[in-house]
Design an enzyme around this catalytic site. Sequence first.
Site, PDB file in Angstrom:
ATOM      1  N   ASP A 250     -46.361  46.833  62.655  1.00 20.89           N
ATOM      2  CA  ASP A 250     -45.191  46.816  61.880  1.00 20.89           C
ATOM      3  C   ASP A 250     -45.516  48.152  60.868  1.00 20.89           C
ATOM      4  O   ASP A 250     -46.503  48.626  60.504  1.00 20.89           O
ATOM      5  CB  ASP A 250     -44.872  45.611  61.238  1.00 20.89           C
TER       6      ASP A 250
ATOM      7  N   ASP B 251     -34.097  45.215  64.755  1.00 20.74           N
ATOM      8  CA  ASP B 251     -34.161  43.897  64.308  1.00 20.74           C
ATOM      9  C   ASP B 251     -32.752  43.184  64.550  1.00 20.74           C
ATOM     10  O   ASP B 251     -32.602  41.744  64.381  1.00 20.74           O
ATOM     11  CB  ASP B 251     -34.235  43.714  62.679  1.00 20.74           C
TER      12      ASP B 251
HETATM   13  C1  DGJ Z   1     -39.833  43.883  60.279  1.00 21.24           C
HETATM   14  C2  DGJ Z   1     -39.873  43.678  61.689  1.00 21.24           C
HETATM   15  O1  DGJ Z   1     -38.747  44.361  62.356  1.00 21.24           O
HETATM   16  C3  DGJ Z   1     -39.529  42.271  62.101  1.00 21.24           C
HETATM   17  O2  DGJ Z   1     -39.553  42.062  63.519  1.00 21.24           O
HETATM   18  C4  DGJ Z   1     -40.819  41.238  61.478  1.00 21.24           C
HETATM   19  O3  DGJ Z   1     -41.775  41.675  61.973  1.00 21.24           O
HETATM   20  C5  DGJ Z   1     -40.607  41.683  60.021  1.00 21.24           C
HETATM   21  N1  DGJ Z   1     -40.757  42.965  59.559  1.00 21.24           N
HETATM   22  C6  DGJ Z   1     -41.776  40.759  59.427  1.00 21.24           C
HETATM   23  O4  DGJ Z   1     -42.217  41.208  57.992  1.00 21.24           O
END
Ligand code: DGJ
Length: 727
Positions: free
Chosen positions: A477, A547
């Site tokens: 990430d 997301d």
């Molecule tokens: C952002 C990501 O897009 C999410 O899927 C998740 O992993 C969060 N970060 C966790 O902090």
Amino acid sequence: MSIQYDGQRQIFHLKAKTSSYVMQILKGKYLAHLYWGRGLESYHGSRALIWKERSLETNPEPKERTFSLGVLPQEYPQYGNGDFRSCAYGIRNERGSRISSLSYAGHEITKGKPTLPGLPSSFGDETAVDTLTIHMQDEIVGLDVFLIYSVFEEKSVIARSVRFENHSTQNLTLTKMLSMSVDLREDDFDVLTLYGGHNNERNMDRRPLTSGTVQIESLRGTSSPQQSPFMALMRRGADEEQGEIFAASFVYSGNFMATAQVDSFRNIRFQMGMNPWNGEWLLKPGESFQTPEVLMVYSAHGLNEMSHTFHCFFREHLVRSPFVRKERPILLNSWEAAYFDFTEEKLLELAKKAAQAGIELFVLDDGWFGKRDDDTSSLGDWQVDTKKLPGGLAHLEQKIHKLGMQFGLWVEPEMISQNSDLYRQHPDYVLHAEDRPYTYGREQLVLDLSRHEVCAYVVDAMEKVLSQARIDYIKWDMNRQLTEVESSFLEAGQQGEVFHRYVLGLYGIIEKLTARHPEILFESCASGGGRFDAGMLYYMPQTWCSDNTDPVCRMKIQYATSFVFPPVTMGAHVSVAPNHQTGRNTPLSTRAAMAMSANFGYELDLTKCSEEEMREITEQISFYKTIRDTIQRGRFYRVKNPFLENHGAWNFISQDGREVVAFYFEVLCEPAPAIQILKLKGLDEKAYYQELDTGEVYGGDELMYSGISILPEKQDFGSKCFRFQRI
Ligand code: DGJ
């Protein structure tokens, strides 16, 4: 050989299966662009440049008033001597002069394709690709420029990049170094770009090109969700099935720009490359600089053909991971199920439910390390939080494996929390400006990956994590963009290099980890799809698409993402209703149909699902397993455009052409609904196909041209799935 050179007329013809690209050296010196478009058997000069004095354009040769660089369709235009359009490169010498001019100095045609040092790039063996390197020179300043064109004959793709070499005795600063510049001598185009933001990545933007410049860019240090590093010129009237498309996708994960500029004679300059703002590079005598590459795709038959070219090319010539041809596991991700609030017991309860439903990979997302009970601390402290996981990662991982599932883990290695042991020990690791306060994003700071020792720390920290347990999958990430992009470890004259050095540092880290751990499936992520680009895909074969898992929003996100990237590269999860991002309630079946249209998974608390929901989820999972090969390795066709209609639809065809899966989605229920006609694409018109649910048999021609009737449901956000088998 896909590259022909006519020495007498000094014409290069780059000949792929369905496209041609033609250049000519004029006056033994200037490299002119003649043609890019539908494949030509041979080029004899029909598109010759016609010389005529044009308004007040300036001339490099004193007595030749008809010859002007301002109108010449150039291949790699310079600044300072009469071409007033956007230049492809810029330099500054020690005297402060920015003027440059390039002359042809030779060329080389070779089989295969060289790798680009430190950068992701497409690959192919000697039977798949030939490379033309044209050597251009600015003798006055001592700069050598090598224009590199690799032609993938079967795929109709040209990979283009540039290498600069300083053969002078003085320092030269590169102030702009684009990878692609093409001058098209026609102007009836629309520009297609993909724009958005967090939770709203890659919307389709099509606008007519009339005058001036259409430019998209990122200055955020990542390729960004705001603009995707992609641009296409669409012949006016072109659509999914017909019309010419000239497209470019950048194999790079940092700042970029893409431009379509119309000049006063209605030529179009189409450019792509690294963003020149705060993007200089000091080239000392004897040094060289290699740009990332642009993938250029021509389609004579609209956007679907363009996408097929990209999709197929990525699978065969760009994604380097051994997983590229492997089935991707159906996963359950813990993020929206538990966020930071979990114990081993809770995770195992979740995992048991997942295993019972047929899920194959359990992913532990954020919150497992340091004192990470919310997003304000611990990035950089990659030691397990034993309050949450008393037996460590290994204990949890073994239990998950015992349930018959693989185990995956979330990391965010490029970051540092101010509240972390790492920061307390190494505040200097932060990307920052000496005399200025930090700018925060999610209360976190970015590591200065332009420094070797910081990169070495990241590799070491990740190796320690990977050595603790049997980890089958990593979600990489990256949750904030770059600010205070300076490094006290570089000289003043090199501060403009930090953005690119960051990306090079990142690539170096990922290169090491992915090469050392080929058994691990890597998925990239940047607050959803904030760094969904061909550069990351080279290392990591899938990307968390957004997301936002609301299927109504995902319909657009996945539709437009598929212009460039194949569905198998898009992570897509079924989440709870109401949706955590939009608050919308949608049927479980529609959430699943949307996620099944890509790389399928779940991200919700299964322990809170009713028995009926669990039954439905179990059926969805076993259904996806029957269509997985078609979705992940088949050909994808966009059928109905949700940016234009109240509906969206697409269909997949398996590699052998035997299986067909179509998904149809509706946004709002309409009061007096029209019966919708779904016309499938890409079938064999002479073959017959049996619909698996009803047993009915239809001709391929019938399914494509007459189409299936769909009665809209009395329900918002409905969806349907149709499955056919060729008989
Ligand atoms: C952002 C990501 O897009 C999410 O899927 C998740 O992993 C969060 N970060 C966790 O902090």
